[in-house]
Structures are given as structure tokens and as C-alpha cells.
Design a protein around this motif. Sequence first.
Motif, PDB file in Angstrom:
ATOM      1  N   GLY A 113      63.306  74.879-100.255  1.00 30.45           N
ATOM      2  CA  GLY A 113      63.114  73.759 -99.274  1.00 30.45           C
ATOM      3  C   GLY A 113      61.455  73.509 -99.046  1.00 30.45           C
ATOM      4  O   GLY A 113      61.256  73.129 -98.068  1.00 30.45           O
ATOM      5  N   VAL A 114      60.676  74.043-100.015  1.00 35.13           N
ATOM      6  CA  VAL A 114      59.156  73.881 -99.756  1.00 35.13           C
ATOM      7  C   VAL A 114      58.711  73.178-100.954  1.00 35.13           C
ATOM      8  O   VAL A 114      59.210  73.008-102.052  1.00 35.13           O
ATOM      9  CB  VAL A 114      58.713  75.179 -99.557  1.00 35.13           C
ATOM     10  CG1 VAL A 114      59.295  75.975 -98.346  1.00 35.13           C
ATOM     11  CG2 VAL A 114      58.892  76.318-100.647  1.00 35.13           C
ATOM     12  N   SER A 115      57.245  72.926-100.930  1.00 35.16           N
ATOM     13  CA  SER A 115      56.530  72.544-102.082  1.00 35.16           C
ATOM     14  C   SER A 115      56.213  73.402-102.989  1.00 35.16           C
ATOM     15  O   SER A 115      56.117  74.670-102.762  1.00 35.16           O
ATOM     16  CB  SER A 115      55.245  71.714-101.514  1.00 35.16           C
ATOM     17  OG  SER A 115      54.464  72.749-100.830  1.00 35.16           O
ATOM     18  N   VAL A 116      55.923  73.211-104.039  1.00 40.24           N
ATOM     19  CA  VAL A 116      55.561  74.165-105.035  1.00 40.24           C
ATOM     20  C   VAL A 116      54.276  74.537-104.965  1.00 40.24           C
ATOM     21  O   VAL A 116      53.989  75.838-104.988  1.00 40.24           O
ATOM     22  CB  VAL A 116      55.277  73.232-106.530  1.00 40.24           C
ATOM     23  CG1 VAL A 116      54.686  74.122-107.679  1.00 40.24           C
ATOM     24  CG2 VAL A 116      56.715  72.531-107.150  1.00 40.24           C
ATOM     25  N   SER A 117      53.273  73.995-104.033  1.00 42.88           N
ATOM     26  CA  SER A 117      52.236  74.625-103.650  1.00 42.88           C
ATOM     27  C   SER A 117      52.391  75.819-102.952  1.00 42.88           C
ATOM     28  O   SER A 117      51.830  76.790-102.909  1.00 42.88           O
ATOM     29  CB  SER A 117      51.149  73.622-103.175  1.00 42.88           C
ATOM     30  OG  SER A 117      51.490  73.236-101.868  1.00 42.88           O
ATOM     31  N   VAL A 118      53.332  75.880-101.863  1.00 42.85           N
ATOM     32  CA  VAL A 118      53.856  76.763-101.064  1.00 42.85           C
ATOM     33  C   VAL A 118      54.055  78.008-101.981  1.00 42.85           C
ATOM     34  O   VAL A 118      53.789  79.248-101.612  1.00 42.85           O
ATOM     35  CB  VAL A 118      54.671  76.186 -99.958  1.00 42.85           C
ATOM     36  CG1 VAL A 118      55.279  77.583 -99.459  1.00 42.85           C
ATOM     37  CG2 VAL A 118      54.160  75.300 -99.080  1.00 42.85           C
ATOM     38  N   VAL A 119      55.103  77.564-102.731  1.00 45.09           N
ATOM     39  CA  VAL A 119      55.426  78.924-103.736  1.00 45.09           C
ATOM     40  C   VAL A 119      54.383  79.398-104.378  1.00 45.09           C
ATOM     41  O   VAL A 119      54.371  80.767-104.554  1.00 45.09           O
ATOM     42  CB  VAL A 119      56.644  78.448-104.620  1.00 45.09           C
ATOM     43  CG1 VAL A 119      57.167  79.460-105.843  1.00 45.09           C
ATOM     44  CG2 VAL A 119      57.888  77.709-103.969  1.00 45.09           C
ATOM     45  N   ALA A 127      53.637  80.288 -93.344  1.00 45.55           N
ATOM     46  CA  ALA A 127      54.427  80.917 -92.305  1.00 45.55           C
ATOM     47  C   ALA A 127      55.565  81.796 -92.834  1.00 45.55           C
ATOM     48  O   ALA A 127      55.955  81.819 -93.773  1.00 45.55           O
ATOM     49  CB  ALA A 127      55.214  79.641 -91.541  1.00 45.55           C
ATOM     50  N   PRO A 128      55.538  82.939 -91.900  1.00 47.94           N
ATOM     51  CA  PRO A 128      56.461  83.810 -92.086  1.00 47.94           C
ATOM     52  C   PRO A 128      58.010  83.404 -92.529  1.00 47.94           C
ATOM     53  O   PRO A 128      58.541  83.902 -93.576  1.00 47.94           O
ATOM     54  CB  PRO A 128      56.604  84.881 -90.860  1.00 47.94           C
ATOM     55  CG  PRO A 128      55.266  84.589 -90.209  1.00 47.94           C
ATOM     56  CD  PRO A 128      54.699  83.159 -90.558  1.00 47.94           C
ATOM     57  N   ALA A 129      58.413  82.382 -91.746  1.00 50.90           N
ATOM     58  CA  ALA A 129      59.708  82.109 -91.955  1.00 50.90           C
ATOM     59  C   ALA A 129      59.940  81.088 -93.474  1.00 50.90           C
ATOM     60  O   ALA A 129      60.780  81.675 -94.125  1.00 50.90           O
ATOM     61  CB  ALA A 129      59.993  81.025 -91.054  1.00 50.90           C
ATOM     62  N   LYS A 130      58.767  80.562 -93.838  1.00 49.72           N
ATOM     63  CA  LYS A 130      58.871  80.089 -95.267  1.00 49.72           C
ATOM     64  C   LYS A 130      58.641  81.110 -96.180  1.00 49.72           C
ATOM     65  O   LYS A 130      59.044  80.825 -97.363  1.00 49.72           O
ATOM     66  CB  LYS A 130      57.551  78.935 -95.387  1.00 49.72           C
ATOM     67  CG  LYS A 130      57.749  77.603 -94.534  1.00 49.72           C
ATOM     68  CD  LYS A 130      56.772  76.554 -94.673  1.00 49.72           C
ATOM     69  CE  LYS A 130      57.410  75.152 -93.857  1.00 49.72           C
ATOM     70  NZ  LYS A 130      58.547  74.680 -94.201  1.00 49.72           N
ATOM     71  N   ARG A 131      57.639  81.956 -95.948  1.00 50.44           N
ATOM     72  CA  ARG A 131      57.638  83.236 -96.937  1.00 50.44           C
ATOM     73  C   ARG A 131      58.848  83.617 -97.259  1.00 50.44           C
ATOM     74  O   ARG A 131      59.035  83.963 -98.421  1.00 50.44           O
ATOM     75  CB  ARG A 131      56.573  84.225 -96.497  1.00 50.44           C
ATOM     76  CG  ARG A 131      56.156  85.305 -97.448  1.00 50.44           C
ATOM     77  CD  ARG A 131      55.339  86.207 -96.924  1.00 50.44           C
ATOM     78  NE  ARG A 131      53.632  85.721 -96.949  1.00 50.44           N
ATOM     79  CZ  ARG A 131      53.174  85.297 -97.865  1.00 50.44           C
ATOM     80  NH1 ARG A 131      53.109  85.765 -99.017  1.00 50.44           N
ATOM     81  NH2 ARG A 131      51.938  84.970 -97.518  1.00 50.44           N
ATOM     82  N   ALA A 132      59.695  83.921 -96.361  1.00 49.52           N
ATOM     83  CA  ALA A 132      60.866  84.743 -96.303  1.00 49.52           C
ATOM     84  C   ALA A 132      61.869  83.710 -97.214  1.00 49.52           C
ATOM     85  O   ALA A 132      62.551  84.236 -98.038  1.00 49.52           O
ATOM     86  CB  ALA A 132      61.570  84.902 -95.050  1.00 49.52           C
ATOM     87  N   GLN A 133      61.875  82.436 -97.061  1.00 50.43           N
ATOM     88  CA  GLN A 133      62.729  81.527 -97.689  1.00 50.43           C
ATOM     89  C   GLN A 133      62.463  81.270 -99.067  1.00 50.43           C
ATOM     90  O   GLN A 133      63.330  81.538-100.118  1.00 50.43           O
ATOM     91  CB  GLN A 133      62.541  79.989 -96.986  1.00 50.43           C
ATOM     92  CG  GLN A 133      63.270  79.864 -95.823  1.00 50.43           C
ATOM     93  CD  GLN A 133      62.879  78.402 -95.306  1.00 50.43           C
ATOM     94  OE1 GLN A 133      62.597  78.328 -94.036  1.00 50.43           O
ATOM     95  NE2 GLN A 133      63.002  77.479 -95.897  1.00 50.43           N
ATOM     96  N   VAL A 134      60.981  81.607 -99.500  1.00 52.27           N
ATOM     97  CA  VAL A 134      60.609  81.555-100.949  1.00 52.27           C
ATOM     98  C   VAL A 134      61.096  83.065-101.392  1.00 52.27           C
ATOM     99  O   VAL A 134      61.673  83.020-102.691  1.00 52.27           O
ATOM    100  CB  VAL A 134      58.868  81.361-101.024  1.00 52.27           C
ATOM    101  CG1 VAL A 134      58.691  81.791-102.317  1.00 52.27           C
ATOM    102  CG2 VAL A 134      58.741  79.938-100.570  1.00 52.27           C
ATOM    103  N   LEU A 135      60.749  84.216-100.743  1.00 55.11           N
ATOM    104  CA  LEU A 135      61.093  85.289-101.586  1.00 55.11           C
ATOM    105  C   LEU A 135      62.710  85.304-101.828  1.00 55.11           C
ATOM    106  O   LEU A 135      62.987  85.814-102.567  1.00 55.11           O
ATOM    107  CB  LEU A 135      60.778  86.423-100.588  1.00 55.11           C
ATOM    108  CG  LEU A 135      59.213  86.559-100.433  1.00 55.11           C
ATOM    109  CD1 LEU A 135      58.840  87.677 -99.443  1.00 55.11           C
ATOM    110  CD2 LEU A 135      58.580  86.799-101.834  1.00 55.11           C
ATOM    111  N   GLU A 136      63.578  84.817-100.675  1.00 55.10           N
ATOM    112  CA  GLU A 136      64.933  84.876-100.978  1.00 55.10           C
ATOM    113  C   GLU A 136      65.352  84.058-102.037  1.00 55.10           C
ATOM    114  O   GLU A 136      66.232  84.380-102.964  1.00 55.10           O
ATOM    115  CB  GLU A 136      65.508  84.249 -99.576  1.00 55.10           C
ATOM    116  CG  GLU A 136      67.204  84.435 -99.806  1.00 55.10           C
ATOM    117  CD  GLU A 136      67.792  83.690 -98.652  1.00 55.10           C
ATOM    118  OE1 GLU A 136      69.000  83.896 -98.513  1.00 55.10           O
ATOM    119  OE2 GLU A 136      66.874  83.576 -97.509  1.00 55.10           O
TER     120      GLU A 136
END
Length: 340
Positions: free
Chosen positions: A15-21, A32-41
Motif C-alpha cells: 500500500g505504498v508507492s514504488v519509490s518508497v519500496v 517511516a518505520p511503519a511503512k518500512r515494516a509494511q514493505v518488508l512484510e
Amino acid sequence: MKKAATIRDVAARAGVSVSVVSRVLNDTGPVAPAKRAQVLEAIEELGYRPKAAARQLSQERPDTIGLLLADLANPFFARLADRVVAEARSRELQVVLMTTQEDPHLEEQALRTLLDRSVGGVIGTPTGHNVEHWEKLAKLEMPVVFVDRAIEGLDQVDVVSIENVESAATATGHLLDRGHRRIGLVPGPLDTTTGIERVRGYERALAERGVARDDRLVRPVPFRGESGADVMAQMLALDEPPTAVVVANTAQVRVVLRMLAQGRVSIPDDLSLVVFDDNPWTDLIQPPLTAVRQPIDMLALHSVDLVHARMRQKLPPSPRRVRVAAEFLERSSTAEPRTG
């Protein structure tokens, strides 16, 4: 082969942008730590590997296989590696060779490395652990072939092995037919299919001739180390020691022979001996050793054939089980038990 996950798939799952990934993958900016956790998951759930995705996008035909073997200090695996490389080369395949040294932690690391290197398939000798990591490869539809050993319960993987039960039964039966009733067995660990199956073959031969199993004569030992000498000494120290032994752990043959020589145990006068496998020196020492010769050339041929066909989607999805007959070679290390 299942299409590899892309960076866009990861972004959509998280649920994030390609640039965040991209920033998470390359550590090139704040996230942000929460978004990083979502990407890693999401990366973990999708089995995303950047190199694998790049290969998929470029439509490059995979031409490399991973070969993950147990221990190249064991002559059996050294010769198997040599034959697999030769068979792969004849099919214009490259080989990435790694070893586990019978260590589940090293096996886990190696499996991750092979995924990151985007190999087209894997031929492996499993330690018996890391089932979830082998399952992940299968779920990603990565062609996997187990050679020599398998993991019980992991039924979706192709397996190439010798007829372990039959081979151990033949070796034990040979000794029983010569009049031995106290027969020791030194197999590999019982968390490996080779260890389990060779014990079954031993038990089958005893049962067919009405001989009761004595648990003190069945001594599984690790493939690495020198435990074979210890268990051999323990068996010989019994009130009723064995008159014959089958060393069904290929890595422990030299260890056992050294212990017997140091103890001045005469073969076959004091003890008859059958060994797995037939090394180049087993018919050169005195006496030449009765052996179960494992068909290494055929194990390599079938393993490479299977992984190669899977990589090119030329086989139906149902797993293959290839069992190759071993050759029993009677030499001078077995005789009738000495009386008196």
C-alpha cells in the motif's frame, strides 16, 4: 515457472508507492518505520528478489543451477559435485556450488543466497531441517531436485537417490548368509532419509531370517566428526560384541577403519566388514573391502536431467521419484564368524 514478483507487486501489497519500496531496498532515503515494516512484510510474503525480477523482466533464459551439497570433505559428495558439473556443462548450464557442512544455519543462508543469485533451479542434499525454506522455493515454482537424501513430508519436490532399503538389506543379508548373527550397523543420523532407510533395510534382513534386533548394535552417528570410532569401540566392548559390522555412513568409513587398525582388530578374522561407499582405495587396502557402490554417475545424470527439464517446463507438475540400484561388491573383508 511462476512469474517473479515485481517491485510494483510489492508496492501494491504494502500500500505504498514504488519509490518508497525503492528507498527501503536501496536505503536511499527516509521511510517511516511503519511503512518500512509494511514493505518488508510484503517482500517476504511475495518472495520478492530484485535480481529474479530483473531477469524475469528482461526475459533472459535462466542458464544457472545451484548445487547445494552437504560436505565436500566427504569423497561421495566431492565426486557427485564433479559429475553434476560435467552433466550441467554438457547442457550449457553453469553451476553455483555451495556447501552446508551439515549445518542447518549454513543451509538457510545458502538457500537465501541462491534465491538472490536468481538461479534457474536447485539440486540439493538437505540437512533434514529448514523445511519452510525448501517449501518457499517450491511455492515460488523454483525447480528443486533432492539428491541422495530427501525431506519426509515434502512431497512436491523431485528426488533422486539410491535404493537405500534394498542396499542395506543386501549388505546385512550377505553377512547373515555367512553365519553372522551379531551384526552391528553404523548409519547416518536418523533425521535423514538415508539414515532411516538404511536402518529399515538392516531390520528387514534380520526379520526375514528370524534374527532379533539388538538396539546396542545400531549406532547412528553424524556425518561429520569422528563419532564412528567411539561407537565402534563401544560395540566391541559389549559382553557379546558383533562379529560383523555394516558401516552405512559413508563419511565414517575411514574413521572406523583407523580405529580398528589401532585396536589391532583383524579383518575379517576378528570382524567382518561391509562399507558404503566404494571409494577408489577400498579395493587397494588389505584386505579389499566388501562394499555397496553407489552409482554416482547416474545420480548426477538424473538430477541434472530433472532440473533441466523443469526449468524448461517440459515435465508434468507431479513430482518424480528416481531410485537407482546400487551395486554390491563382495571382496575379502567378510568371512564366516570365527568359532571358539
